[in-house]
Scaffold this motif. Structure first.
Motif, PDB file in Angstrom:
ATOM      1  N   THR A  76       0.785  -1.068  -0.067  1.00 44.66           N
ATOM      2  CA  THR A  76       0.035  -0.057   0.030  1.00 44.66           C
ATOM      3  C   THR A  76       0.901   1.215  -0.039  1.00 44.66           C
ATOM      4  OG1 THR A  76      -1.837  -1.118   1.317  1.00 44.66           O
ATOM      5  CG2 THR A  76      -1.631   1.286   1.300  1.00 44.66           C
ATOM      6  N   ALA A  80       1.874   4.134  -3.511  1.00 43.34           N
ATOM      7  CA  ALA A  80       1.881   5.546  -3.578  1.00 43.34           C
ATOM      8  C   ALA A  80       3.114   6.356  -4.248  1.00 43.34           C
ATOM      9  CB  ALA A  80       1.973   6.424  -1.858  1.00 43.34           C
ATOM     10  N   TRP A 293      -4.585   3.108  -6.328  1.00 47.17           N
ATOM     11  CA  TRP A 293      -5.400   3.155  -5.272  1.00 47.17           C
ATOM     12  C   TRP A 293      -6.494   1.909  -5.224  1.00 47.17           C
ATOM     13  CZ3 TRP A 293     -10.641   3.187  -6.024  1.00 47.17           C
ATOM     14  CH2 TRP A 293     -11.043   3.861  -6.966  1.00 47.17           C
TER      15      TRP A 293
ATOM     16  N   ARG B  22       2.289  15.159  -4.254  1.00 43.65           N
ATOM     17  CA  ARG B  22       0.925  14.839  -3.510  1.00 43.65           C
ATOM     18  C   ARG B  22       1.233  13.380  -2.990  1.00 43.65           C
ATOM     19  NH1 ARG B  22      -4.522  16.513  -6.405  1.00 43.65           N
ATOM     20  NH2 ARG B  22      -3.207  17.087  -7.848  1.00 43.65           N
ATOM     21  N   LEU B  23       1.541  12.812  -4.288  1.00 45.79           N
ATOM     22  CA  LEU B  23       1.685  11.190  -3.868  1.00 45.79           C
ATOM     23  C   LEU B  23       2.662  10.780  -2.854  1.00 45.79           C
ATOM     24  CD1 LEU B  23       0.966   9.863  -7.429  1.00 45.79           C
ATOM     25  CD2 LEU B  23      -0.436   9.624  -5.358  1.00 45.79           C
ATOM     26  N   VAL B  26       1.431  11.354   0.351  1.00 45.22           N
ATOM     27  CA  VAL B  26       0.626  10.455   0.901  1.00 45.22           C
ATOM     28  C   VAL B  26       1.612   9.103   1.276  1.00 45.22           C
ATOM     29  CG1 VAL B  26      -0.867   8.607   0.106  1.00 45.22           C
ATOM     30  CG2 VAL B  26      -0.964  10.923  -0.778  1.00 45.22           C
ATOM     31  N   LEU B  29       2.714  10.204   4.649  1.00 46.21           N
ATOM     32  CA  LEU B  29       1.873  10.116   5.565  1.00 46.21           C
ATOM     33  C   LEU B  29       1.587   8.545   6.118  1.00 46.21           C
ATOM     34  CD1 LEU B  29      -0.930  11.173   7.081  1.00 46.21           C
ATOM     35  CD2 LEU B  29      -2.048  10.473   5.083  1.00 46.21           C
ATOM     36  N   GLY B  30       1.462   7.686   5.091  1.00 46.63           N
ATOM     37  CA  GLY B  30       1.498   6.309   5.309  1.00 46.63           C
ATOM     38  C   GLY B  30       2.699   5.945   6.323  1.00 46.63           C
ATOM     39  N   LEU B  65      -5.916   5.910   4.166  1.00 46.31           N
ATOM     40  CA  LEU B  65      -4.709   6.215   3.563  1.00 46.31           C
ATOM     41  C   LEU B  65      -5.151   5.804   1.874  1.00 46.31           C
ATOM     42  CD1 LEU B  65      -1.698   6.952   3.530  1.00 46.31           C
ATOM     43  CD2 LEU B  65      -1.200   4.389   3.376  1.00 46.31           C
ATOM     44  N   VAL B  68      -7.233   8.829   0.607  1.00 44.86           N
ATOM     45  CA  VAL B  68      -6.466   9.713   0.303  1.00 44.86           C
ATOM     46  C   VAL B  68      -5.754   9.824  -1.009  1.00 44.86           C
ATOM     47  CG1 VAL B  68      -4.150  11.170   1.105  1.00 44.86           C
ATOM     48  CG2 VAL B  68      -6.173  10.560   2.733  1.00 44.86           C
ATOM     49  N   MET B  69      -4.996   8.690  -1.012  1.00 46.67           N
ATOM     50  CA  MET B  69      -4.566   8.287  -2.447  1.00 46.67           C
ATOM     51  C   MET B  69      -5.334   8.365  -3.592  1.00 46.67           C
ATOM     52  SD  MET B  69      -1.533   5.931  -2.652  1.00 46.67           S
ATOM     53  CE  MET B  69      -2.229   4.221  -1.740  1.00 46.67           C
ATOM     54  N   ALA B  72      -6.033  11.930  -4.313  1.00 52.37           N
ATOM     55  CA  ALA B  72      -4.610  12.679  -4.596  1.00 52.37           C
ATOM     56  C   ALA B  72      -4.557  12.358  -6.081  1.00 52.37           C
ATOM     57  CB  ALA B  72      -3.509  12.103  -3.987  1.00 52.37           C
TER      58      ALA B  72
END
Lengths: 912, 83
Positions: A76, A80, A293, B22-23, B26, B29-30, B65, B68-69, B72
């Motif tokens: 996961t 990103a 995603w 942005r990614l 993310v 953040l994760g 998450l 948000v992904m 984004a």
């Protein structure tokens, strides 16, 4: 449930998958791709979820609570970064027709055959436990379903052990069947682009099936068996042995959690099958975006019921009666829900099948292209390069590889796998696959990474992995002396595989991961820094790292200079991908560039590179290199040559800059020359004018002297008075002639700069008075009144006294000349100005028109109507005056209006 | 015309890099959500709405998450092949 039914359903399901794959291939051939959709792409990546996920996660959860989760949180997180990392890998692979991870690595590090072989060997050995895991899961679930299905009975589910005879071992049959299907799916024909669209479609489908099956079991357990997931946790909370699973017990568990997250982040990119589906089979890199995603969402969904099922199983079954890895199957079975259990079995089978098919196809491609073919091509005796049709050979190699790989997996499960849980077996493979991460990620972001560094890193990491994970597992199953595990190699405690260098207290996987990655990264970076890159290596590194730069895409590498016959090239490509496909590819190439290959005879470097890329699609970059080298006449461009080309280019640039500068200088010189020429012409014209004017001026008095002399000579009878008169004219004309010649000489001298100047600081008023004295008589003769106003106290200025008097005499005699007789007035003034000393000579003569104010200072210029009155003087006086004053640093000008007289002024500057 | 084209490209570049930024955000953040500091906080035990706190936290953080992904990525309007 009878074995026949289960086998029948399983076969039917596998055939359905095959039908989908077949359909997908047909659609691909018809150019109506079935898989050109981001959701399909995301689902195909979900091949990540194998029977490890389907059965093993629950088993893991019963031991460690959330310990199963990092395997899904890692991907996961990595998802990103896919837009940065995966997209780059996809772009590189499309540009260079990469067919596998071994191909990718070897391509990046200079198309090294050795490196591709090394990656292949690591992959085969490393993935072996992973395949064994699938076989174990399928055979165990099959046994469970068939043998322990009596309603109400508690299934015991002992796993088949090493004592089972081979012919009775379900896993062997499972292995055989799955191998057969993998061969059907992946190696029906050789595709030049190495795409398996049908396989991807089938994988996407099986991903849906396994998700639905798992969700169905989860919903049944949570809401059918219990009153919702909350109920399960409430009951579990009442039992201390279960409630301990609600949290992670200690820092070590959290450390494992982090380590496994990192591990799974890496393997989502590095597992051969993940590379296959997410890079090689990617049809459009834009799909990555949505998959970023969708895939994590899929992971979330399939894990949603893992904990409820795990706790439900623990609550339902007595400890030790059912293996937790089989709870997914055992819970529906224990309640008599045979069809749900069958669905769950199909889901698990689906997961295992998908994994085995993609993994073995990926490995088969690698073994064939990157291990076997390079070796076979190098064995001279085989003369393989001369064989007509090699595509059959390629297929045969790939099929046998699949069989061998699956068989290895079977041997592993039979010999070793019995003593380990599913997840533990899988993690061993994960740790092996993670060894590719440094060379892979370093390769696309670090230009300086070298082949030697990659080899050293891979070998170091793989060696540590072998020693700390694989060999101990052999030892613990009794196939190696267990002594080196317990006491260290040769009794050195520091060398204990599970506590290397005294690092103890960690999970073996975490422990191995730490040491192997340290060794891998350390060797990779250190050796890369210490070693250099060859020519191809350097070019490939630049092409990989800068793939998004416009030049990187088009380039594809200009390694070949020189040429090869088009026919030879096409035949070579045809031998590997089939003649028809080769002809099509070449025709397309020609059409795109508007060439006629039949006329061309010799292929240029571009076409040779094109052929190499097609071949790379079929047999890998390293082998393609060798093959093309066998027909192409040119050599590989050496580093020296690349440098020389660069050098030449920069030299040419310097030359052209120099040329440009020279030509500018030339232009400037030409302009100067033109100007000088104009000036010369002008001077020449002036000289001609001067000569003609002066001749004329000289002739006038000469003529008059000559005429009067002749009269005197021819008429001796002339009276004295007349003689006297004529002689006076002769004398006066002679004087005029002398004066004229003197003035011409003066002017010439001044202009030539050869006149001697006697410059000293002097009183201008004194010089003016001297000049006035010299010209007083002239004025008196003509009856002109002179008024003089010389300011006292004017500062002395540097000047030549004689020349200054000459100027004053010139001006005064001019004034006398033009002043009307008897009524004439001349005013001479001298004044001090800020500039210096100003002298003015004003007369009341006819004046000068404004347009002649400059011209009066020209040589031989006499203003006035030359026809009616003949002015006296040479016409050089003002010209000489101006030349003198300019030499002294002063200036002279005239102020006048016709009819109002003229005032000549000059200024001499003060001494500096 | 060439001028306008360059400007369009510049705009696209700006937007693309902001998606990448942005990614990466993310991702950070994760990483923050699933690393020990926060993990320890929620590893304290206890229940939330009848579920073990750690489980609730991990799944909610995970779902958040993913959401948000998706935001984004999909928040960026697709523009042809570049989108």
């Amino acid at each position: 449930m009878s074995g026949a039914v289960v086998i029948g359903v399983a076969f039917a399901y596998l055939c359905l998958l095959f039908a989908i794959a077949y359909w997908g291939d047909k659609r691909a051939d018809a150019r109506r791709s079935l898989i050109a959709h981001p959701a399909i792409y995301a689902l195909s990546i979900a091949v990540y979820c194998t029977s490890w996920t389907f059965y093993g996660s629950v088993g893991r959860a019963t031991q460690t609570g959330v310990g199963f989760l990092p395997i899904y949180l890692g991907p996961t997180l990595m998802a990103a970064l896919w837009w940065l990392v995966l997209r780059k890998m996809v772009r590189i692979s499309k540009t260079h027709r990469i067919t596998s991870i071994a191909d990718f690595v070897s391509s990046r590090y200079g198309k090294s055959t050795f490196l591709s072989g090394l990656v292949t060997v690591i992959a085969v050995i490393g993935i072996m436990p992973y395949i064994s895991l699938q076989l174990k899961a399928v055979s165990a679930s099959f046994t469970a379903l068939v043998e322990f299905a009596a309603p109400g009975s508690t299934p015991g589910l002992p796993l088949p052990g090493a004592d089972t005879p081979f012919h009775a071992d379900t896993a062997l049959y499972v292995a055989a069947i799955l191998a057969a299907f993998a061969i059907l799916f992946g190696t029906r024909h050789i595709d030049a682009s190495e795409h398996h669209e049908g396989m991807v479609a089938a994988i996407a489908f099986e991903s849906i099936v396994k998700l639905l099956a798992f969700l169905a079991v989860g919903l049944f357990v949570a809401f059918g068996l219990f009153a919702g997931p909350g109920d399960i946790f409430r009951q579990a909370a009442e039992r201390a042995d279960l409630a301990r699973l609600f949290t992670m017990p200690d820092a070590g568990a959290i450390g494992d959690f982090v380590a496994l997250t990192l591990l799974s982040m890496l393997v989502i990119l590095c597992l051969p099958r993940q590379f296959q589906v997410s890079v090689v089979e990617c049809v459009d890199e834009v799909h990555i975006k949505r998959a970023m995603w969708m895939f994590p969402l899929y992971l979330l969904l399939i894990n949603l019921f893992v904990l409820p099922i795990a706790f439900a199983g623990l609550l339902t079954f007595q400890p030790g009666t059912v293996h937790p890895d089989l709870f997914v199957l055992a819970l529906p079975l224990s309640q008599g829900h045979q069809f749900l259990a069958l669905f769950a079995f199909i889901g698990g089978l689906s997961a295992a099948t998908g994994m085995i098919i993609v993994e073995t196809v990926a490995l088969a491609t690698m073994v064939c292209n990157d291990l076997v073919m390079p070796v076979l091509l190098r064995i001279e005796g085989l003369n393989l390069a001369q064989r007509r049709d090699l595509s059959r050979l390629l297929l045969a190699i790939r099929r046998w590889t699949i069989v061998v790989v699956v068989l290895l997996g079977y041997l592993y499960v039979r010999l070793i796998g019995q003593s380990f849980a599913l997840v533990t077996i899988g993690l061993v493979s994960f740790a092996a696959a993670a060894q590719f991460a440094p060379v892979l990620l370093g390769g696309i972001f670090w230009r300086g990474a070298t082949r030697a560094g990659a080899v050293a890193g891979l070998m170091g990491g793989f060696g540590v992995w072998l020693y700390t994970l694989l060999l101990p597992s052999f030892a613990r199953s009794g196939w190696l002396p267990v002594g080196f595990v317990d006491h260290g190699l040769f009794g050195f405690a520091l060398l204990k595989p599970y506590a290397l260098f005294g690092l103890s207290g960690l999970d073996p996987i975490t422990h191995s991961l730490i040491w192997s990655l340290i060794a891998n990264l350390g060797f990779y970076i250190a050796v890369s820094l210490a070693s250099g890159q060859g020519a191809i290596e350097r070019i490939q590194a630049a092409l990989f790292v800068d793939v998004f730069r416009p030049s990187g895409e088009a380039g594809g590498g200009r390694f070949w200079r020189g040429t090869a016959p088009v026919a030879d090239l096409q035949e070579l490509v045809g031998r590997f991908v089939g003649e028809e496909a080769a002809a099509r590819a070449f025709a397309l190439y020609a059409a795109e560039r508007g060439l006629d290959l039949a006329l061309q005879g010799e292929a240029d470097a571009d076409l040779v590179n094109f052929a190499e890329r097609i071949l790379a699609g079929a047999i890998g970059a390293a082998s393609a290199r060798v093959m093309v080298a066998s027909v192409a006449k040119g050599e590989v461009v050496g580093l020296q040559e690349v440098m020389e080309i660069l050098d030449e280019a920069s030299q040419i640039l310097a030359y052209s800059q120099k040329l440009e500068m020279k030509s500018k200088e030339l232009e400037q010189a030409t302009a100067e020359l033109t100007a000088a020429n104009e000036r010369l012409k002008e001077l020449d014209r002036l000289k001609d004018d001067f000569v003609s004017t002066i001749t004329h001026e000289l002739r006038t008095p000469l003529t008059s002297i000559r005429s009067f002399s002749e009269i005197l000579h021819d008429n001796p009878e002339l009276d004295l008075g007349q003689r006297q008169e004529f002689l006076r004219i002769v004398i006066s004309e002679s004087e005029r002639l002398t004066r004229l010649i003197n003035q011409v000489l003066d002017l010439a001298k001044i202009e030539a700069g050869s006149l001697d100047w006697d410059i000293r600081t002097l009183d201008v008023a004194e010089a003016v008075r001297a000049a006035l004295t010299a010209t007083q008589r002239l004025a008196g003769d003509k009856g002109v009144t002179l008024t003089v106003d010389l300011e006292a106290g004017a500062p002395p200025v540097p000047a030549d006294r004689d020349r200054l008097i000459q100027v004053m005499v010139n001006l005064l005699s001019n004034a006398v000349k033009f002043a009307p007789p008897d009524k004439g007035r001349i005013a001479v003034t001298l004044a001090a100005t800020p500039e210096g000393v100003r002298v003015s000579v004003a007369d009341n003569g006819p004046g000068i028109p404004a347009d002649h104010h400059e011209a009066v200072f020209d040589k031989f210029r006499q203003v006035g109507d030359t026809l009616t009155e003949k002015p006296e003087g040479s016409g050089l006086g003002l010209a000489i005056s101006r030349t003198i004053l300019e030499h002294l640093g002063g200036r002279i000008w005239v102020e006048s209006r016709p009819g109002e007289g003229a005032t000549f002024n000059f200024v001499l500057p003060r001494a500096v | 015309m060439p001028h306008r084209r360059t400007r369009q490209r510049a705009l696209r570049l700006v937007r693309q890099s902001s998606v990448t930024a942005r990614l990466v955000g993310v991702f950070l953040l994760g990483a923050f959500l699933f690393l020990p500091p926060l993990l320890r906080v929620f590893n304290a035990g206890g229940f939330l709405a009848g579920f073990p706190l750690l489980y609730v936290y991990l799944f909610l953080a995970w779902a958040g998450l993913v959401a948000v992904m998706a935001l984004a990525i999909e928040g960026d309007p697709p523009s042809g092949i570049d989108g």
